[in-house]
Motif scaffolding. Structure first.
Motif, PDB file in Angstrom:
ATOM      1  N   ALA A 145     -48.316 -13.073 -36.187  1.00  0.00           N
ATOM      2  CA  ALA A 145     -49.241 -13.224 -37.316  1.00  0.00           C
ATOM      3  C   ALA A 145     -48.464 -13.676 -38.534  1.00  0.00           C
ATOM      4  O   ALA A 145     -47.225 -13.712 -38.524  1.00  0.00           O
ATOM      5  N   VAL A 146     -49.193 -14.040 -39.582  1.00  0.00           N
ATOM      6  CA  VAL A 146     -48.541 -14.405 -40.843  1.00  0.00           C
ATOM      7  C   VAL A 146     -49.175 -13.627 -41.984  1.00  0.00           C
ATOM      8  O   VAL A 146     -50.348 -13.261 -41.930  1.00  0.00           O
ATOM      9  N   LEU A 147     -48.373 -13.400 -42.999  1.00  0.00           N
ATOM     10  CA  LEU A 147     -48.828 -12.791 -44.249  1.00  0.00           C
ATOM     11  C   LEU A 147     -48.600 -13.839 -45.326  1.00  0.00           C
ATOM     12  O   LEU A 147     -47.463 -14.285 -45.539  1.00  0.00           O
ATOM     13  N   THR A 148     -49.643 -14.287 -45.986  1.00  0.00           N
ATOM     14  CA  THR A 148     -49.503 -15.403 -46.913  1.00  0.00           C
ATOM     15  C   THR A 148     -50.328 -15.205 -48.183  1.00  0.00           C
ATOM     16  O   THR A 148     -51.368 -14.542 -48.155  1.00  0.00           O
ATOM     17  N   GLU A 194     -45.026 -17.291 -47.501  1.00  0.00           N
ATOM     18  CA  GLU A 194     -45.613 -16.968 -46.195  1.00  0.00           C
ATOM     19  C   GLU A 194     -44.553 -16.283 -45.352  1.00  0.00           C
ATOM     20  O   GLU A 194     -43.399 -16.719 -45.318  1.00  0.00           O
ATOM     21  N   LEU A 195     -44.922 -15.203 -44.703  1.00  0.00           N
ATOM     22  CA  LEU A 195     -43.989 -14.449 -43.881  1.00  0.00           C
ATOM     23  C   LEU A 195     -44.565 -14.287 -42.481  1.00  0.00           C
ATOM     24  O   LEU A 195     -45.698 -13.844 -42.322  1.00  0.00           O
ATOM     25  N   THR A 196     -43.782 -14.676 -41.477  1.00  0.00           N
ATOM     26  CA  THR A 196     -44.213 -14.511 -40.089  1.00  0.00           C
ATOM     27  C   THR A 196     -43.919 -13.087 -39.631  1.00  0.00           C
ATOM     28  O   THR A 196     -42.815 -12.575 -39.840  1.00  0.00           O
ATOM     29  N   LEU A 197     -44.905 -12.461 -39.003  1.00  0.00           N
ATOM     30  CA  LEU A 197     -44.766 -11.088 -38.529  1.00  0.00           C
ATOM     31  C   LEU A 197     -44.593 -11.059 -37.016  1.00  0.00           C
ATOM     32  O   LEU A 197     -45.321 -11.741 -36.284  1.00  0.00           O
ATOM     33  N   GLY A 198     -43.638 -10.259 -36.579  1.00  0.00           N
ATOM     34  CA  GLY A 198     -43.431 -10.039 -35.165  1.00  0.00           C
ATOM     35  C   GLY A 198     -43.517  -8.556 -34.871  1.00  0.00           C
ATOM     36  O   GLY A 198     -44.519  -7.911 -35.180  1.00  0.00           O
ATOM     37  N   ARG A 201     -53.076   4.085 -45.020  1.00  0.00           N
ATOM     38  CA  ARG A 201     -52.700   3.531 -43.718  1.00  0.00           C
ATOM     39  C   ARG A 201     -53.867   2.681 -43.234  1.00  0.00           C
ATOM     40  O   ARG A 201     -55.026   3.092 -43.314  1.00  0.00           O
ATOM     41  N   HIS A 202     -53.556   1.488 -42.717  1.00  0.00           N
ATOM     42  CA  HIS A 202     -54.637   0.604 -42.279  1.00  0.00           C
ATOM     43  C   HIS A 202     -54.159  -0.245 -41.106  1.00  0.00           C
ATOM     44  O   HIS A 202     -53.095  -0.869 -41.167  1.00  0.00           O
ATOM     45  N   GLU A 203     -54.964  -0.273 -40.032  1.00  0.00           N
ATOM     46  CA  GLU A 203     -54.676  -1.133 -38.883  1.00  0.00           C
ATOM     47  C   GLU A 203     -55.166  -2.538 -39.220  1.00  0.00           C
ATOM     48  O   GLU A 203     -56.362  -2.780 -39.345  1.00  0.00           O
ATOM     49  N   LEU A 204     -54.233  -3.445 -39.400  1.00  0.00           N
ATOM     50  CA  LEU A 204     -54.575  -4.784 -39.865  1.00  0.00           C
ATOM     51  C   LEU A 204     -55.371  -5.569 -38.825  1.00  0.00           C
ATOM     52  O   LEU A 204     -55.084  -5.517 -37.625  1.00  0.00           O
ATOM     53  N   ARG A 205     -56.368  -6.279 -39.325  1.00  0.00           N
ATOM     54  CA  ARG A 205     -57.216  -7.124 -38.486  1.00  0.00           C
ATOM     55  C   ARG A 205     -57.161  -8.555 -39.009  1.00  0.00           C
ATOM     56  O   ARG A 205     -56.905  -8.784 -40.187  1.00  0.00           O
ATOM     57  N   ASP A 206     -57.403  -9.489 -38.125  1.00  0.00           N
ATOM     58  CA  ASP A 206     -57.349 -10.896 -38.487  1.00  0.00           C
ATOM     59  C   ASP A 206     -58.244 -11.185 -39.693  1.00  0.00           C
ATOM     60  O   ASP A 206     -59.437 -10.858 -39.688  1.00  0.00           O
ATOM     61  N   GLY A 207     -57.671 -11.770 -40.745  1.00  0.00           N
ATOM     62  CA  GLY A 207     -58.447 -12.120 -41.931  1.00  0.00           C
ATOM     63  C   GLY A 207     -58.454 -11.080 -43.022  1.00  0.00           C
ATOM     64  O   GLY A 207     -59.055 -11.309 -44.096  1.00  0.00           O
ATOM     65  N   ASP A 208     -57.821  -9.936 -42.833  1.00  0.00           N
ATOM     66  CA  ASP A 208     -57.794  -8.891 -43.867  1.00  0.00           C
ATOM     67  C   ASP A 208     -57.157  -9.414 -45.156  1.00  0.00           C
ATOM     68  O   ASP A 208     -56.155 -10.135 -45.130  1.00  0.00           O
ATOM     69  N   LYS A 209     -57.741  -9.013 -46.295  1.00  0.00           N
ATOM     70  CA  LYS A 209     -57.221  -9.369 -47.613  1.00  0.00           C
ATOM     71  C   LYS A 209     -56.517  -8.144 -48.201  1.00  0.00           C
ATOM     72  O   LYS A 209     -57.139  -7.090 -48.392  1.00  0.00           O
ATOM     73  N   ILE A 210     -55.245  -8.275 -48.502  1.00  0.00           N
ATOM     74  CA  ILE A 210     -54.437  -7.174 -49.018  1.00  0.00           C
ATOM     75  C   ILE A 210     -54.146  -7.425 -50.494  1.00  0.00           C
ATOM     76  O   ILE A 210     -53.605  -8.476 -50.858  1.00  0.00           O
ATOM     77  N   LEU A 211     -54.516  -6.469 -51.331  1.00  0.00           N
ATOM     78  CA  LEU A 211     -54.260  -6.595 -52.764  1.00  0.00           C
ATOM     79  C   LEU A 211     -53.126  -5.655 -53.161  1.00  0.00           C
ATOM     80  O   LEU A 211     -53.227  -4.437 -53.014  1.00  0.00           O
ATOM     81  N   ILE A 212     -52.035  -6.251 -53.660  1.00  0.00           N
ATOM     82  CA  ILE A 212     -50.892  -5.493 -54.158  1.00  0.00           C
ATOM     83  C   ILE A 212     -50.611  -5.983 -55.579  1.00  0.00           C
ATOM     84  O   ILE A 212     -50.251  -7.146 -55.786  1.00  0.00           O
ATOM     85  N   ARG A 225     -51.360  -7.762 -58.689  1.00  0.00           N
ATOM     86  CA  ARG A 225     -52.313  -8.848 -58.963  1.00  0.00           C
ATOM     87  C   ARG A 225     -52.267  -9.931 -57.883  1.00  0.00           C
ATOM     88  O   ARG A 225     -52.859 -10.995 -58.049  1.00  0.00           O
ATOM     89  N   THR A 226     -51.563  -9.638 -56.792  1.00  0.00           N
ATOM     90  CA  THR A 226     -51.396 -10.616 -55.733  1.00  0.00           C
ATOM     91  C   THR A 226     -52.252 -10.271 -54.520  1.00  0.00           C
ATOM     92  O   THR A 226     -52.217  -9.139 -54.031  1.00  0.00           O
ATOM     93  N   THR A 227     -53.027 -11.238 -54.042  1.00  0.00           N
ATOM     94  CA  THR A 227     -53.816 -11.060 -52.829  1.00  0.00           C
ATOM     95  C   THR A 227     -53.131 -11.771 -51.666  1.00  0.00           C
ATOM     96  O   THR A 227     -52.827 -12.969 -51.748  1.00  0.00           O
ATOM     97  N   LEU A 228     -52.870 -11.021 -50.623  1.00  0.00           N
ATOM     98  CA  LEU A 228     -52.235 -11.565 -49.422  1.00  0.00           C
ATOM     99  C   LEU A 228     -53.260 -11.560 -48.285  1.00  0.00           C
ATOM    100  O   LEU A 228     -54.089 -10.657 -48.206  1.00  0.00           O
ATOM    101  N   THR A 229     -53.170 -12.532 -47.417  1.00  0.00           N
ATOM    102  CA  THR A 229     -54.069 -12.607 -46.258  1.00  0.00           C
ATOM    103  C   THR A 229     -53.268 -12.412 -44.973  1.00  0.00           C
ATOM    104  O   THR A 229     -52.214 -13.045 -44.786  1.00  0.00           O
ATOM    105  N   TYR A 230     -53.754 -11.533 -44.121  1.00  0.00           N
ATOM    106  CA  TYR A 230     -53.139 -11.305 -42.810  1.00  0.00           C
ATOM    107  C   TYR A 230     -53.908 -12.144 -41.799  1.00  0.00           C
ATOM    108  O   TYR A 230     -55.108 -12.003 -41.647  1.00  0.00           O
ATOM    109  N   LYS A 231     -53.198 -13.035 -41.121  1.00  0.00           N
ATOM    110  CA  LYS A 231     -53.853 -13.936 -40.198  1.00  0.00           C
ATOM    111  C   LYS A 231     -53.089 -14.012 -38.884  1.00  0.00           C
ATOM    112  O   LYS A 231     -51.878 -14.277 -38.878  1.00  0.00           O
ATOM    113  N   VAL A 232     -53.799 -13.797 -37.775  1.00  0.00           N
ATOM    114  CA  VAL A 232     -53.186 -13.895 -36.451  1.00  0.00           C
ATOM    115  C   VAL A 232     -52.968 -15.368 -36.118  1.00  0.00           C
ATOM    116  O   VAL A 232     -53.824 -16.215 -36.362  1.00  0.00           O
ATOM    117  N   LEU A 233     -51.808 -15.671 -35.571  1.00  0.00           N
ATOM    118  CA  LEU A 233     -51.478 -17.060 -35.227  1.00  0.00           C
ATOM    119  C   LEU A 233     -52.288 -17.557 -34.018  1.00  0.00           C
ATOM    120  O   LEU A 233     -52.726 -16.773 -33.196  1.00  0.00           O
TER     121      LEU A 233
END
Length: 256
Positions: free
Chosen positions: A167-170, A176-180, A235-246, A248-256
């Motif tokens: 997946a990626v976090l962008t 953009e960061l690739t997650l393994g 704690r949150h089990e990430l799902r494809d398309g989740d929007k993470i707010l940290i 003032r930055t919004t990150l999107t978790y997306k499965v490759l």
């Protein structure tokens, strides 16, 4: 949850011409099997043995393609919002002569078996022993080789752990960061895996671990909290398309 170390009898048969199976078709068949095997507790098997005709088995057994199959199963687990216990094992094996089907045998195992050798140590290249020719001259003499010693030498190399891209976090702008399967950290501190240059972000704000073949987001006791889809989380089990707010930055978790 513990699983018995046995193979279940679930099979999938997809008929095709011998030696003409496309890699993408095998990937799709494996993904369908993962989805079909999800039980009521949202768990899927961790062992997949794929039987193919001899031509397809030899053609598709490259380490790179096995890695692709591994990533396909891991990504499907996330997309199906399910879990998997134990290490994932995927093996390609030759089917009995005359068969023209894909057969996928799935199972739940506590400890997956060690992967088979990439090189077939019993083939014509490496025989059990090269026998000395005692009737010829010294110059024509065949060298005696001990198979056990050769195999021991071949296995002395340091094992290399395969890195998977799942997946990626962008932020869709600059980063953009690739997650393994590794744990990664997010925050203002420069040594984090994902650095956020925002004063409202804590030095170590949150982290993502890999548990039961899912990416889990944790708030690391941050001052201003971590939000997913506009809701605060610890704690949150990430799902494809989740929007993470940290901050003032919004990150999107997306499965490759």
């Amino acid at each position: 949850m513990k699983f018995a170390s046995v193979i279940t009898g679930q099979l999938v048969n997809l008929f095709q011409r011998r030696g003409e199976l496309e890699p993408k078709d095998l990937i799709k068949a494996l993904e369908r099997e993962v989805a079909k095997q999800k039980n009521k507790e949202n768990f899927v098997p961790n062992s997949y043995t794929i039987y193919l005709c001899e031509d397809d088995c030899h053609r598709l057994s490259a380490a790179r393609f096995i890695k692709t199959l591994h990533e396909a199963v891991e990504r499907k687990v996330i997309r199906e919002d399910c879990f998997m216990d134990g290490s994932l094992s995927i093996k390609l094996k030759k089917m009995s002569t005359g068969e023209d089907a894909i057969v996928i045998v799935t199972g739940y195992v506590e400890d997956t078996e060690q992967e088979e050798d990439t090189i077939n140590l019993d083939n014509d290249v490496l025989s059990h022993t090269l026998i000395e020719n005692t009737t010829s001259s010294d110059d024509d003499k065949t060298i005696i080789a001990n198979k056990a010693k050769i195999v021991e030498t071949m296995r002395t190399a340091t094992p290399h752990k395969v890195e998977y891209s799942l997946a990626v976090l962008t932020d869709f702008k600059t980063a953009e960061l690739t997650l393994g399967e590794k744990q990664i950290y997010l925050g203002r501190k420069e040594t984090n895996d994902f650095v956020l240059g925002d004063e409202s972000v804590s030095r170590i704000h949150a982290y993502i671990s890999y548990e039961r073949h899912r990416h889990i987001l944790y708030d690391a006791g941050s001052l201003n909290g971590t939000f997913v889809n506009k809701k605060p989380i610890s704690r949150h089990e990430l799902r494809d398309g989740d929007k993470i707010l940290i901050g003032r930055t919004t990150l999107t978790y997306k499965v490759l």
